[in-house]
Design an enzyme around this catalytic site. Structure first.
Site, PDB file in Angstrom:
ATOM      1  N   GLU A  56       0.819  -1.165   0.323  1.00 55.86           N
ATOM      2  CA  GLU A  56       0.126  -0.114  -0.759  1.00 55.86           C
ATOM      3  C   GLU A  56       1.023   1.563  -0.061  1.00 55.86           C
ATOM      4  O   GLU A  56       0.359   1.550  -0.765  1.00 55.86           O
ATOM      5  CB  GLU A  56      -0.867  -0.112   0.844  1.00 55.86           C
ATOM      6  CG  GLU A  56      -1.768  -0.803   0.932  1.00 55.86           C
ATOM      7  CD  GLU A  56      -2.785  -0.898   0.224  1.00 55.86           C
ATOM      8  OE1 GLU A  56      -3.258   0.093  -0.229  1.00 55.86           O
ATOM      9  OE2 GLU A  56      -3.636  -1.806  -0.614  1.00 55.86           O
ATOM     10  N   ASN A  91       1.311   4.187  -2.982  1.00 55.64           N
ATOM     11  CA  ASN A  91       0.930   5.281  -2.765  1.00 55.64           C
ATOM     12  C   ASN A  91       2.232   6.159  -3.572  1.00 55.64           C
ATOM     13  O   ASN A  91       1.790   7.330  -4.755  1.00 55.64           O
ATOM     14  CB  ASN A  91       0.626   5.720  -0.977  1.00 55.64           C
ATOM     15  CG  ASN A  91      -0.908   5.346  -0.589  1.00 55.64           C
ATOM     16  OD1 ASN A  91      -1.840   5.135  -1.594  1.00 55.64           O
ATOM     17  ND2 ASN A  91      -0.696   5.404   0.557  1.00 55.64           N
ATOM     18  N   ARG A 131      -9.567   4.340  -8.052  1.00 55.11           N
ATOM     19  CA  ARG A 131      -8.631   4.279  -6.627  1.00 55.11           C
ATOM     20  C   ARG A 131      -9.978   4.147  -5.307  1.00 55.11           C
ATOM     21  O   ARG A 131     -10.403   5.303  -5.465  1.00 55.11           O
ATOM     22  CB  ARG A 131      -8.552   5.328  -6.120  1.00 55.11           C
ATOM     23  CG  ARG A 131      -6.782   5.302  -7.458  1.00 55.11           C
ATOM     24  CD  ARG A 131      -5.798   4.703  -7.366  1.00 55.11           C
ATOM     25  NE  ARG A 131      -5.568   4.375  -7.909  1.00 55.11           N
ATOM     26  CZ  ARG A 131      -4.364   3.142  -8.502  1.00 55.11           C
ATOM     27  NH1 ARG A 131      -4.681   2.363  -7.510  1.00 55.11           N
ATOM     28  NH2 ARG A 131      -3.792   3.072  -9.520  1.00 55.11           N
TER      29      ARG A 131
END
Length: 144
Positions: A48, A52, A107
């Site tokens: 994650e 990002n 997203r």
């Protein structure tokens, strides 16, 4: 708390490198003999954080992402993922579930929430125009 070992790798913010980051972290953590669930938690949180960087830090190009993993006494793992991208103007807002600066059709805005669910501590520091650092900390209980 005494550091026992550390690794630092830098790679381009290309989506193919998200899998590399997960694999490199897993290879480094093997020395702790983590359980499969512990390893899965750490890999998911790192995935994650790296994603990002890939999606948000360099919206108009490719830039460096640095992953540092350190092992401390007592089974503590501290992982930092840093970029030198656009930064986050409001970290508190960015950490709210469902918030995204990306396309909401693509997203979910759950990256930080996912990291927090798998780690003991998540710390985010960012400066607009200078980049972001995500620090993930987890204590791995010894196998029984």
């Amino acid at each position: 708390m005494k550091m026992l070992n550390q690794v630092k790798i830098t790679f381009a913010s290309r989506s193919v490198n998200e899998g590399f980051a997960r694999a490199a972290l897993a290879a480094f953590l093997v020395q702790l003999d983590p359980t499969v669930p512990q390893l899965a938690d750490l890999k998911t949180a790192v995935s994650e954080a790296v994603t990002n960087c890939i999606v948000h830090a360099y919206p108009d190009g490719i830039g460096p992402v640095t992953l540092t993993a350190a092992l401390y006494e007592g089974g503590v793992v501290r992982i930092t993922v840093t970029d030198r991208g656009v930064g986050i103007t409001d970290v508190d807002k960015a950490m709210q579930p469902m918030y995204t600066t990306g396309d909401p059709e693509e997203r979910a805005g759950l990256g930080f929430a996912v990291m927090q669910s798998f780690m003991d501590k998540v710390r985010v520091s960012s400066r607009p125009g200078r980049g972001t650092r995500v620090t993930l900390t987890k204590r791995l209980d010894a196998r029984r």
